[in-house]
Design an enzyme around this catalytic site. Structure first.
Site, PDB file in Angstrom:
ATOM      1  N   HIS A 223      85.923  17.490  53.439  1.00 29.12           N
ATOM      2  CA  HIS A 223      86.817  16.536  54.080  1.00 29.12           C
ATOM      3  C   HIS A 223      86.046  15.664  55.076  1.00 29.12           C
ATOM      4  O   HIS A 223      85.549  16.175  56.093  1.00 29.12           O
ATOM      5  CB  HIS A 223      87.920  17.323  54.797  1.00 29.12           C
ATOM      6  CG  HIS A 223      88.914  16.480  55.510  1.00 29.12           C
ATOM      7  ND1 HIS A 223      89.050  16.483  56.885  1.00 29.12           N
ATOM      8  CD2 HIS A 223      89.847  15.613  55.030  1.00 29.12           C
ATOM      9  CE1 HIS A 223      90.018  15.663  57.225  1.00 29.12           C
ATOM     10  NE2 HIS A 223      90.522  15.124  56.131  1.00 29.12           N
TER      11      HIS A 223
ATOM     12  N   GLU B 173      84.445  13.696  50.285  1.00 30.22           N
ATOM     13  CA  GLU B 173      85.488  12.693  50.489  1.00 30.22           C
ATOM     14  C   GLU B 173      84.994  11.490  51.299  1.00 30.22           C
ATOM     15  O   GLU B 173      84.224  11.655  52.248  1.00 30.22           O
ATOM     16  CB  GLU B 173      86.673  13.309  51.260  1.00 30.22           C
ATOM     17  CG  GLU B 173      87.827  12.331  51.367  1.00 30.22           C
ATOM     18  CD  GLU B 173      88.785  12.585  52.519  1.00 30.22           C
ATOM     19  OE1 GLU B 173      88.419  13.240  53.508  1.00 30.22           O
ATOM     20  OE2 GLU B 173      89.909  12.085  52.426  1.00 30.22           O
TER      21      GLU B 173
ATOM     22  N   ASP C 203      86.977   8.225  53.236  1.00 32.12           N
ATOM     23  CA  ASP C 203      88.119   7.355  53.522  1.00 32.12           C
ATOM     24  C   ASP C 203      87.554   5.938  53.561  1.00 32.12           C
ATOM     25  O   ASP C 203      86.527   5.692  54.193  1.00 32.12           O
ATOM     26  CB  ASP C 203      88.733   7.698  54.882  1.00 32.12           C
ATOM     27  CG  ASP C 203      89.400   9.067  54.883  1.00 32.12           C
ATOM     28  OD1 ASP C 203      90.261   9.307  54.022  1.00 32.12           O
ATOM     29  OD2 ASP C 203      89.045   9.898  55.743  1.00 32.12           O
TER      30      ASP C 203
ATOM     31  N   HIS D 210      87.649   6.795  58.657  1.00 31.16           N
ATOM     32  CA  HIS D 210      88.999   7.346  58.540  1.00 31.16           C
ATOM     33  C   HIS D 210      90.050   6.441  59.162  1.00 31.16           C
ATOM     34  O   HIS D 210      91.060   6.117  58.540  1.00 31.16           O
ATOM     35  CB  HIS D 210      89.087   8.737  59.180  1.00 31.16           C
ATOM     36  CG  HIS D 210      90.478   9.284  59.152  1.00 31.16           C
ATOM     37  ND1 HIS D 210      91.386   9.061  60.173  1.00 31.16           N
ATOM     38  CD2 HIS D 210      91.143   9.996  58.211  1.00 31.16           C
ATOM     39  CE1 HIS D 210      92.532   9.634  59.857  1.00 31.16           C
ATOM     40  NE2 HIS D 210      92.419  10.201  58.670  1.00 31.16           N
TER      41      HIS D 210
ATOM     42  N   GLU E 185      89.377   7.683  49.358  1.00 35.26           N
ATOM     43  CA  GLU E 185      90.790   7.425  49.675  1.00 35.26           C
ATOM     44  C   GLU E 185      90.959   5.968  50.064  1.00 35.26           C
ATOM     45  O   GLU E 185      90.234   5.456  50.925  1.00 35.26           O
ATOM     46  CB  GLU E 185      91.260   8.317  50.832  1.00 35.26           C
ATOM     47  CG  GLU E 185      92.713   8.006  51.205  1.00 35.26           C
ATOM     48  CD  GLU E 185      93.261   8.792  52.394  1.00 35.26           C
ATOM     49  OE1 GLU E 185      92.635   9.804  52.807  1.00 35.26           O
ATOM     50  OE2 GLU E 185      94.309   8.371  52.918  1.00 35.26           O
TER      51      GLU E 185
HETATM   52  O1  G3P Z   1      92.803  12.681  52.028  1.00 30.77           O
HETATM   53  C1  G3P Z   1      93.113  14.013  52.252  1.00 30.77           C
HETATM   54  C2  G3P Z   1      93.182  14.164  53.703  1.00 30.77           C
HETATM   55  O2  G3P Z   1      91.972  13.665  54.184  1.00 30.77           O
HETATM   56  C3  G3P Z   1      94.340  13.382  54.244  1.00 30.77           C
HETATM   57  O3  G3P Z   1      94.300  13.302  55.603  1.00 30.77           O
HETATM   58  O4  G3P Z   1      94.180  11.821  57.523  1.00 30.77           O
HETATM   59  O5  G3P Z   1      92.257  13.249  56.939  1.00 30.77           O
HETATM   60  O6  G3P Z   1      92.788  11.282  55.560  1.00 30.77           O
HETATM   61  P1  G3P Z   1      93.337  12.374  56.424  1.00 30.77           P
HETATM   62 CA    CA Z   2      91.428  11.358  53.656  1.00 31.24          CA
END
Ligand code: G3P
Ligand code: CA
Length: 306
Positions: A33, A60, A62, A75, A153
């Site tokens: 994450h 991941e 963002d 993020h 994302e």
């Molecule tokens: O994308 C999965 C998770 O990361 C969603 O929460 O706010 O960390 O992007 P966030």
């Molecule tokens: Ca995310």
């Protein structure tokens, strides 16, 4: 025609709509994450590098879009939490209203890539990471390619809708430019797209984006698990619920699987494991008792393999 695509999450069936449908698989998938963000500043190359070293299957990102149309890994929609933008560009903020309160925000979309590249994205986390930069998506891909999958994302898509920025088109162009989809794509670098934006998830599916699409969600009020699954069946490949959703409605996992969709809850972190002895025990419960396919964790080194 239905075809088969070998994917890191098992076999994906491509249905008549063109939307890939992923079958449940015994292999559990470890998604880092924001990188290994429990140990290094989120969305820096240091965090991505560490995630790979710790055995993450996917890393991941963002995504945000700069003023000059470049995808960067960040993020928040704004830069002030994770960089020194307030010091370097003290007057370049916007006044934004969130939940009735106005605050200053240094929106990434108001800065060029060259400006963002001057920012320190590591010191806020620990002085030893001073000098880490906000990576572009291309830089993230260059680092991760061949070593793990990518899990980008499309973050806060509503910002770009109001600014005439075609976020989906930028992501599509990146997938092509970086050879991340289609017959030339490297099978060692699978890509799964994710978003909280309902219309964005449906747009990705409608454009037959060619890689799996996961819809992220949380639930505050009443929740009808069966209705949720039915409303996305045949459109997306999987769900990314907040983990609390599955604690409330554990039947959601079986319902999603029965409809051919995966379940990848967020976020598992050693820094917060209420009700569990530790984050590994928490992840064990979700993976092997509730039966989720994958999960997002700040601590990929603590992921329980069986
Ligand atoms: O994308 C999965 C998770 O990361 C969603 O929460 O706010 O960390 O992007 P966030
Ligand atoms: Ca995310």
């Amino acid at each position: 025609m239905r075809g088969l695509i070998a994917g890191a999450l098992g076999l994906m069936l491509v249905g008549t709509t063109g939307a890939p449908v992923m079958a449940q698989t015994p292999k559990k998938v470890n998604v880092a994450h924001r990188g290994a963000s429990g140990y290094a500043p989120e969305h820096t190359l240091a965090a991505y590098r560490l995630a790979i070293e710790q055995g993450a299957d996917f890393v991941e990102q963002d995504l945000a879009v700069t003023k000059d149309g470049v995808l960067v890994c960040l993020h928040d929609a704004s830069l002030e939490r994770t960089t020194d933008v307030e010091t370097k560009f003290p007057t370049r903020f916007s006044e934004i209203k969130i939940e009735g309160r106005t605050r200053k925000a240094w929106l990434a979309n108001d800065f060029t890539l060259a400006e963002i590249k001057t920012l320190d994205a590591g010191s806020w986390f620990d002085p030893k990471f001073a000098g880490e930069r906000v990576p572009t998506f291309d830089e993230a891909v260059a680092l991760i390619r061949g070593k793990a999958g990518l899990y980008p994302e499309l973050k806060t898509p509503e910002i770009y809708e109001g600014r005439n920025v075609d976020f989906v088109a930028l992501v599509e162009a990146a997938l092509d430019r970086l050879k991340l989809r289609g017959p030339a794509a490297d099978p060692k670098t699978p890509v799964i797209l994710q978003t909280f934006g309902e219309s964005t998830a449906r747009a990705l599916a409608a454009r037959k984006i060619g890689v799996p699409v996961v819809f992220l969600f949380d639930v505050r009020g009443p929740f009808d698990a069966a209705a949720m699954v039915a409303s996305w069946k045949g459109v997306i490949t999987g769900f990314g619920p907040a983990k609390q959703v599955l604690t409330r409605a554990p039947e959601f996992v079986k319902l999603a699987h029965a409809a051919g969709m995966t379940v990848t809850p967020y976020t598992f972190r050693a820094a917060a494991t209420p009700s569990y002895a530790n984050v590994t025990a928490e992840m064990e419960h979700f993976l092997y008792t509730l039966g989720v396919d994958a999960l997002f964790t700040d601590n990929p080194d603590k992921f329980p393999r069986r």
